[in-house]
Scaffold this motif. Structure first.
Motif, PDB file in Angstrom:
ATOM      1  N   PRO A   2       0.487   3.007  -8.907  1.00 40.64           N
ATOM      2  CA  PRO A   2       0.907   1.762  -8.261  1.00 40.64           C
ATOM      3  C   PRO A   2       2.418   1.614  -8.114  1.00 40.64           C
ATOM      4  O   PRO A   2       2.874   0.782  -7.341  1.00 40.64           O
ATOM      5  CB  PRO A   2       0.347   0.688  -9.200  1.00 40.64           C
ATOM      6  CG  PRO A   2       0.167   1.359 -10.519  1.00 40.64           C
ATOM      7  CD  PRO A   2      -0.187   2.771 -10.197  1.00 40.64           C
ATOM      8  N   LEU A   3       3.232   2.429  -8.841  1.00 44.27           N
ATOM      9  CA  LEU A   3       4.681   2.298  -8.770  1.00 44.27           C
ATOM     10  C   LEU A   3       5.346   3.516  -8.137  1.00 44.27           C
ATOM     11  O   LEU A   3       6.573   3.641  -8.159  1.00 44.27           O
ATOM     12  CB  LEU A   3       5.264   2.078 -10.169  1.00 44.27           C
ATOM     13  CG  LEU A   3       4.773   0.843 -10.926  1.00 44.27           C
ATOM     14  CD1 LEU A   3       5.405   0.774 -12.312  1.00 44.27           C
ATOM     15  CD2 LEU A   3       5.078  -0.433 -10.141  1.00 44.27           C
ATOM     16  N   HIS A   5       6.041   4.378  -5.222  1.00 40.09           N
ATOM     17  CA  HIS A   5       6.954   4.182  -4.103  1.00 40.09           C
ATOM     18  C   HIS A   5       8.336   3.697  -4.547  1.00 40.09           C
ATOM     19  O   HIS A   5       9.273   3.661  -3.750  1.00 40.09           O
ATOM     20  CB  HIS A   5       6.370   3.160  -3.119  1.00 40.09           C
ATOM     21  CG  HIS A   5       6.190   1.798  -3.729  1.00 40.09           C
ATOM     22  ND1 HIS A   5       5.196   1.541  -4.653  1.00 40.09           N
ATOM     23  CD2 HIS A   5       6.870   0.625  -3.567  1.00 40.09           C
ATOM     24  CE1 HIS A   5       5.261   0.271  -5.018  1.00 40.09           C
ATOM     25  NE2 HIS A   5       6.276  -0.299  -4.393  1.00 40.09           N
ATOM     26  N   ARG A  11      11.193   1.706 -11.302  1.00 42.90           N
ATOM     27  CA  ARG A  11       9.943   1.815 -12.054  1.00 42.90           C
ATOM     28  C   ARG A  11      10.164   1.418 -13.516  1.00 42.90           C
ATOM     29  O   ARG A  11       9.381   0.665 -14.100  1.00 42.90           O
ATOM     30  CB  ARG A  11       9.383   3.243 -11.971  1.00 42.90           C
ATOM     31  CG  ARG A  11       8.694   3.550 -10.676  1.00 42.90           C
ATOM     32  CD  ARG A  11       7.750   4.743 -10.813  1.00 42.90           C
ATOM     33  NE  ARG A  11       8.462   5.990 -11.124  1.00 42.90           N
ATOM     34  CZ  ARG A  11       8.914   6.837 -10.211  1.00 42.90           C
ATOM     35  NH1 ARG A  11       8.747   6.575  -8.909  1.00 42.90           N
ATOM     36  NH2 ARG A  11       9.532   7.937 -10.557  1.00 42.90           N
ATOM     37  N   TYR A 345       4.892  -9.947 -12.271  1.00 40.17           N
ATOM     38  CA  TYR A 345       5.219  -8.952 -11.259  1.00 40.17           C
ATOM     39  C   TYR A 345       5.745  -9.652 -10.006  1.00 40.17           C
ATOM     40  O   TYR A 345       5.197 -10.678  -9.585  1.00 40.17           O
ATOM     41  CB  TYR A 345       3.981  -8.139 -10.865  1.00 40.17           C
ATOM     42  CG  TYR A 345       3.119  -7.705 -12.023  1.00 40.17           C
ATOM     43  CD1 TYR A 345       3.626  -6.905 -13.041  1.00 40.17           C
ATOM     44  CD2 TYR A 345       1.779  -8.100 -12.113  1.00 40.17           C
ATOM     45  CE1 TYR A 345       2.829  -6.503 -14.103  1.00 40.17           C
ATOM     46  CE2 TYR A 345       0.974  -7.690 -13.160  1.00 40.17           C
ATOM     47  CZ  TYR A 345       1.502  -6.904 -14.164  1.00 40.17           C
ATOM     48  OH  TYR A 345       0.708  -6.516 -15.214  1.00 40.17           O
ATOM     49  N   LEU A 347       5.859  -9.100  -6.207  1.00 41.24           N
ATOM     50  CA  LEU A 347       5.143  -8.226  -5.279  1.00 41.24           C
ATOM     51  C   LEU A 347       5.349  -8.679  -3.837  1.00 41.24           C
ATOM     52  O   LEU A 347       5.675  -9.837  -3.562  1.00 41.24           O
ATOM     53  CB  LEU A 347       3.639  -8.235  -5.596  1.00 41.24           C
ATOM     54  CG  LEU A 347       3.231  -7.965  -7.047  1.00 41.24           C
ATOM     55  CD1 LEU A 347       1.712  -7.975  -7.167  1.00 41.24           C
ATOM     56  CD2 LEU A 347       3.800  -6.636  -7.535  1.00 41.24           C
ATOM     57  N   ASP A 348       5.118  -7.741  -2.898  1.00 43.12           N
ATOM     58  CA  ASP A 348       5.180  -8.097  -1.478  1.00 43.12           C
ATOM     59  C   ASP A 348       3.805  -8.596  -1.023  1.00 43.12           C
ATOM     60  O   ASP A 348       2.876  -8.750  -1.822  1.00 43.12           O
ATOM     61  CB  ASP A 348       5.668  -6.913  -0.642  1.00 43.12           C
ATOM     62  CG  ASP A 348       4.715  -5.722  -0.641  1.00 43.12           C
ATOM     63  OD1 ASP A 348       3.529  -5.883  -1.043  1.00 43.12           O
ATOM     64  OD2 ASP A 348       5.137  -4.620  -0.220  1.00 43.12           O
ATOM     65  N   HIS A 350       1.516  -7.192   0.409  1.00 41.21           N
ATOM     66  CA  HIS A 350       0.447  -6.211   0.226  1.00 41.21           C
ATOM     67  C   HIS A 350       0.184  -5.926  -1.252  1.00 41.21           C
ATOM     68  O   HIS A 350      -0.504  -4.963  -1.581  1.00 41.21           O
ATOM     69  CB  HIS A 350       0.805  -4.902   0.952  1.00 41.21           C
ATOM     70  CG  HIS A 350       1.120  -5.082   2.409  1.00 41.21           C
ATOM     71  ND1 HIS A 350       0.178  -5.511   3.315  1.00 41.21           N
ATOM     72  CD2 HIS A 350       2.286  -4.918   3.105  1.00 41.21           C
ATOM     73  CE1 HIS A 350       0.742  -5.589   4.518  1.00 41.21           C
ATOM     74  NE2 HIS A 350       2.010  -5.233   4.420  1.00 41.21           N
ATOM     75  N   ARG A 351       0.752  -6.756  -2.117  1.00 40.39           N
ATOM     76  CA  ARG A 351       0.603  -6.640  -3.579  1.00 40.39           C
ATOM     77  C   ARG A 351       1.261  -5.362  -4.105  1.00 40.39           C
ATOM     78  O   ARG A 351       0.828  -4.788  -5.114  1.00 40.39           O
ATOM     79  CB  ARG A 351      -0.870  -6.693  -4.010  1.00 40.39           C
ATOM     80  CG  ARG A 351      -1.600  -7.954  -3.603  1.00 40.39           C
ATOM     81  CD  ARG A 351      -3.037  -7.928  -4.113  1.00 40.39           C
ATOM     82  NE  ARG A 351      -3.816  -9.011  -3.517  1.00 40.39           N
ATOM     83  CZ  ARG A 351      -5.123  -9.139  -3.654  1.00 40.39           C
ATOM     84  NH1 ARG A 351      -5.793  -8.244  -4.361  1.00 40.39           N
ATOM     85  NH2 ARG A 351      -5.756 -10.128  -3.074  1.00 40.39           N
ATOM     86  N   ARG A 352       2.294  -4.889  -3.424  1.00 40.54           N
ATOM     87  CA  ARG A 352       3.044  -3.731  -3.908  1.00 40.54           C
ATOM     88  C   ARG A 352       4.295  -4.209  -4.624  1.00 40.54           C
ATOM     89  O   ARG A 352       4.947  -5.174  -4.197  1.00 40.54           O
ATOM     90  CB  ARG A 352       3.431  -2.814  -2.745  1.00 40.54           C
ATOM     91  CG  ARG A 352       2.261  -2.199  -2.007  1.00 40.54           C
ATOM     92  CD  ARG A 352       2.667  -0.954  -1.245  1.00 40.54           C
ATOM     93  NE  ARG A 352       3.966  -1.073  -0.608  1.00 40.54           N
ATOM     94  CZ  ARG A 352       4.693  -0.028  -0.198  1.00 40.54           C
ATOM     95  NH1 ARG A 352       4.259   1.201  -0.415  1.00 40.54           N
ATOM     96  NH2 ARG A 352       5.849  -0.220   0.397  1.00 40.54           N
TER      97      ARG A 352
END
Length: 541
Positions: A2-3, A5, A11, A345, A347-348, A350-352
């Motif tokens: 999930p991290l 990117h 990270r 968290y 997040l954007d 898109h939950r990233r």
């Protein structure tokens, strides 16, 4: 991964900043902490309300009696019991007795809640037993078949059920209470529709109240003010946070400030706290606020005299899940870092995970995440999701709060996603406008709202703030489309029954003032409408 990117540095910081400390919770059942206080100091005063006091020993005995009566009425672990009361000592007996019976309490202020909402609460939570005070029995909606009403202020003396009076010690339950059983069910304010019931577990509650900093350093004998509506989750912080640590709960009457003046610890929304003068509260050593953004001037005023904690977290993440002790010389007023065993968290859409410093939506994970909404699977699917960062079947919650990490790992709260509005086609964050207004000399509070597609309106208090100066401050700091068309000084901001700013009441005040101005022209009328003495209601009642 999930991290994957993110850069190696981001990270590492994502985990370092976003993960609260791992702490062992001494007991995941908060009412058992209250029982231990009763055994250790039975003669210590647990609570006072007006001319009434109750010791820990007596509170525990009365709660045991009530628990026995609830069990005889068919209440079982996992059930929900209505606690429809006004502030009082019996309110505390009802709360503790319900937990001892293994059930979750469902609190409503019987003096403020409309009958239609009470019926909705009873139906949604599947309540079969309602606890109330004798003077309010007629306010409880007519019972359905099998529903029972128990009054709390008759010392539980029901001559038709004398066996209840012989109860000694904890009641025997059908099965032990488990950490993942419900502790309470709170209904959201319902400003966007029918209120939604949120089930909060014992594990959730104990995690924030029995660890630092959520325990607020409360020690035996400390006086903790009980100022808030029992239907608001921060009232659980006041009540259970005090009783679990052996403090004396000062249950207020009509005068909020009178209770605050005798307290060592205050827990409040910024709106409620703004009505209390720090100079009148020499005993207060610890203050915690949450529920809405805190103005920097208010934080500084209290931080000069006490340990001031700025906190954040919706009901669904159990009272608060981030805290920060604020000091006057801090560069920023932040909401800090995750509390123990919790995560946050950024997040954007898109939950990233976003890089450190970028603005995104805050999602909350860890032991704060509540069990979810009652009877609303569609909303559960929208707001709760599997936590890809913790894994192991854990869930995270979408807070709809905007935030970003500072370089040193503090969370800046940047408003709500639903506070981002479009004005003249431009996106505006309403809280950003209010923050600039609160930096104007003499301005204690500010609220900014969207009036129509082309304009904003801001409310500032106290009433002697100069509206033209306030507008110029926004014009100097933000783009032209952020400048409110109207700045309306008011004596105080109206409150909801949860102790937050009543935005609907503000818009009605503005409409009334404009109607009056049209009827009687005022020289120089324009941006600086006449001041309005707003009525403080709800939490001040």
């Amino acid at each position: 991964m999930p991290l994957s990117h993110l850069s190696p540095r981001d990270r590492a910081l994502f985990r370092q900043f976003g993960q609260g400390p791992e702490v062992l919770v001494p007991n995941p059942l908060v009412h058992q902490a209250v029982e231990r206080r009763a055994l250790a100091a039975p003669h210590a005063v647990a609570a006072e309300h007006q001319d009434t006091t109750i010791t820990y020993g007596e509170l525990n005995r009365r709660a045991d009696r009530l628990a026995a009566r609830l069990v005889r009425a068919g209440v079982r672990p996992g059930d929900h019991v209505g606690l429809f009361v006004r502030r009082s000592v019996p309110m505390l007996v009802g709360l503790l007795g319900t937990l001892k019976a293994g059930a979750a309490y469902v609190p409503q202020d019987i003096g403020l809640t409309p009958a239609a909402q009470l019926r909705h609460v009873i139906r949604t939570a599947g309540i079969r037993v309602v606890l109330t005070q004798s003077e309010h029995t007629l306010r409880v909606p007519p019972a359905d078949a099998g529903q029972r009403l128990i009054t709390l202020d008759d010392d539980l003396t029901d001559l038709t059920d004398l066996t209840d009076l012989t109860a000694e010690g904890p009641v025997r339950l059908e099965r032990p209470v488990r950490p993942d059983d419900g502790c309470y069910v709170l209904f959201t304010s319902g400003t966007t529709g029918k209120p939604n019931g949120v089930k909060v577990t014992h594990r959730n509650v104990a995690n924030i109240l029995l660890t630092a900093p959520g325990d607020l350093g409360i020690r035996p004998g400390d006086r903790v003010a009980q100022l808030l509506n029992i239907a608001f989750d921060m009232a659980a912080w006041e009540i259970l946070g005090c009783l679990a640590h052996g403090g004396t709960l000062v249950v207020r009457g009509k005068d909020v400030a009178a209770a605050a003046r005798t307290a060592d610890v205050l827990i409040a929304t910024p709106t409620v706290l703004s009505g209390i003068d720090p100079a009148d509260c020499p005993r207060v050593r610890t203050v915690a606020v949450a529920g809405e953004p805190c103005p920097r001037p208010l934080a500084d005023a209290w931080a000069r005299r006490s340990a001031f904690h700025n906190s954040c977290g919706p009901t669904e993440t159990t009272i608060v899940n981030t805290m920060r002790r604020h000091r006057v010389d801090d560069a920023l007023l932040t909401i800090g870092r995750p509390t123990p065993n919790n995560t946050v968290y950024v997040l954007d859409e898109h939950r990233r995970a976003l890089p450190i410093g970028e603005v995104g939506e805050m999602w909350a994970g860890g032991d704060c995440v509540s069990a979810g909404y009652l009877n609303n699977e569609a909303l559960n699917a929208e707001r709760y999701a599997p936590d890809p960062f913790l894994g192991g079947g854990r869930r995270m919650f979408r807070t709809r709060d905007l935030g970003r990490w500072t370089p040193d790992g503090e969370l800046e709260h940047l408003g709500r996603t639903d506070d981002q509005v479009k004005v003249r086609g431009f996106r505006v964050e309403l809280d950003s406008v209010s923050s600039v207004l609160e930096s104007v000399a003499g301005c204690a509070r500010a609220v900014t709202l969207k009036r129509d597609a082309r304009s904003l309106i801001s409310f500032v208090c106290p009433a002697d703030v100069d509206p033209d100066t306030a507008r110029r401050a926004v014009a100097d700091a933000l783009p032209y489309y952020c400048v409110p068309a109207t700045v309306l000084p008011v004596a105080a901001l109206p409150e909801t029954d949860r102790g937050k700013v009543d935005r609907g009441a503000l818009l009605r005040l503005a409409a009334e003032r404009e109607e009056a101005a049209r009827a009687v022209p005022v020289p120089g009328e324009g941006a600086s409408l006449l001041p309005v003495a707003a009525v403080r209601e709800g939490a001040a009642r």
